[in-house]
Design an enzyme around this catalytic site. Structure first.
Site, mmCIF file in Angstrom:
data_model
loop_
_atom_site.group_PDB
_atom_site.id
_atom_site.type_symbol
_atom_site.label_atom_id
_atom_site.label_comp_id
_atom_site.label_asym_id
_atom_site.label_seq_id
_atom_site.Cartn_x
_atom_site.Cartn_y
_atom_site.Cartn_z
ATOM 1 N N CYS A 78 0.860 -1.215 0.027
ATOM 2 C CA CYS A 78 -0.059 -0.073 -0.038
ATOM 3 C C CYS A 78 0.857 1.406 0.009
ATOM 4 O O CYS A 78 1.519 1.467 -0.963
ATOM 5 C CB CYS A 78 -0.895 -0.083 1.015
ATOM 6 S SG CYS A 78 -2.403 1.011 0.951
ATOM 7 N N HIS A 174 -3.339 -4.931 1.815
ATOM 8 C CA HIS A 174 -2.724 -5.097 3.049
ATOM 9 C C HIS A 174 -2.692 -6.588 3.496
ATOM 10 O O HIS A 174 -3.707 -7.147 4.177
ATOM 11 C CB HIS A 174 -3.450 -4.441 4.087
ATOM 12 C CG HIS A 174 -3.086 -2.994 4.243
ATOM 13 N ND1 HIS A 174 -2.190 -2.421 4.960
ATOM 14 C CD2 HIS A 174 -3.848 -1.888 3.561
ATOM 15 C CE1 HIS A 174 -2.284 -1.106 4.848
ATOM 16 N NE2 HIS A 174 -3.176 -0.539 3.903
ATOM 17 N N GLU A 176 -1.092 -8.384 5.672
ATOM 18 C CA GLU A 176 -0.700 -8.366 6.852
ATOM 19 C C GLU A 176 -2.199 -8.304 7.807
ATOM 20 O O GLU A 176 -2.055 -8.646 8.968
ATOM 21 C CB GLU A 176 0.087 -7.404 7.407
ATOM 22 C CG GLU A 176 -0.199 -5.879 7.612
ATOM 23 C CD GLU A 176 -0.305 -5.352 6.423
ATOM 24 O OE1 GLU A 176 -0.426 -5.877 5.368
ATOM 25 O OE2 GLU A 176 -0.790 -4.098 6.378
HETATM 26 N N1 GLN Z 1 -3.440 6.447 1.184
HETATM 27 C C1 GLN Z 1 -2.277 6.279 1.795
HETATM 28 C C2 GLN Z 1 -1.200 6.787 0.827
HETATM 29 O O1 GLN Z 1 -1.538 7.479 0.039
HETATM 30 C C3 GLN Z 1 -1.878 4.497 1.650
HETATM 31 C C4 GLN Z 1 -2.854 3.877 2.438
HETATM 32 C C5 GLN Z 1 -2.423 2.597 3.184
HETATM 33 O O2 GLN Z 1 -1.329 2.421 3.234
HETATM 34 N N2 GLN Z 1 -3.487 1.945 3.364
HETATM 35 O O3 GLN Z 1 -0.082 6.933 1.362
#
Ligand code: GLN
Length: 193
Positions: A78, A174, A176
């Protein structure tokens, strides 16, 4: 073998717990010296602008880039995937500064407000045993991949949400936060090679 987990911000404890479950040793990384002796590094989800800012403050940008170029395994989930990318675009189209390690362009918060968070059962090419329960939280997706990047998973709408380039791994979601440790095992395998 020890997997380092970048522990500046975000969901690092959850990654550590997943690796513990499958018997892989971990070390929290906050300072450059803590990169010594690790075989792989996870950059967890959180807020990518904050993670980048803290990586600069703690002097981690140069050393992590050096390890990546030396072929150490790095997995960004992410926000971590945003950090790994060679280019990231904010929702308004402006660019964001990244580590520039993996040849792909990602779009932040790419799924819009109405689907800020959702789950999807993903087919991931490198995993056996059926679809992976992927949790997306204000997730990015990959808009462009370079020729050396291999796509591992797409959503039904065609958005690329997992990819690899050499020993770099990127996932929009995610792993995890689920009970499924297959991607953690897969990454430990990459790091151990
Ligand atoms: N929206 C976050 C970003 O742009 C990422 C979100 C996340 O890691 N769950 O950094």
């Amino acid at each position: 073998m020890i997997i380092g987990v970048l522990a500046l911000q975000g969901a690092f404890i959850e990654h550590i717990h997943m690796f513990e479950r499958i018997g892989v040793k971990t070390a929290e990384v906050r300072l450059p010296g803590q990169l010594e002796g690790i075989s792989g590094l996870v950059i967890p989800g959180g807020e990518s602008t904050t993670v980048m800012k803290l990586m600069h403050s703690y002097g981690l940008v140069g050393p992590v880039g050096k390890l990546a170029r030396g072929n150490m395994a790095i997995w960004g989930t992410c926000a971590g995937m945003i950090c790994l990318s060679s280019g990231a675009l904010n929702p308004d189209g402006t660019p964001m500064q990244t580590l520039g390690l993996m040849d792909m362009t990602v779009k932040r918060n790419a799924f819009g407000r109405q689907v800020d968070s959702f789950e999807s059962n993903l087919h991931i090419t490198v995993l056996q045993g059926g679809p992976f329960p992927a949790v997306f939280i204000r997730a990015p997706f990959i808009e462009r991949v370079g020729v050396s990047v291999e796509v591992l998973a797409k959503l039904p709408g065609g958005e690329i949400v997992a990819a690899t380039q050499g020993k770099l791994l990127a996932t929009s979601f995610h792993p995890e936060l689920t009970g499924d440790a297959r991607l953690h095992s897969y990454f430990a395998g990459m790091a151990g090679k």
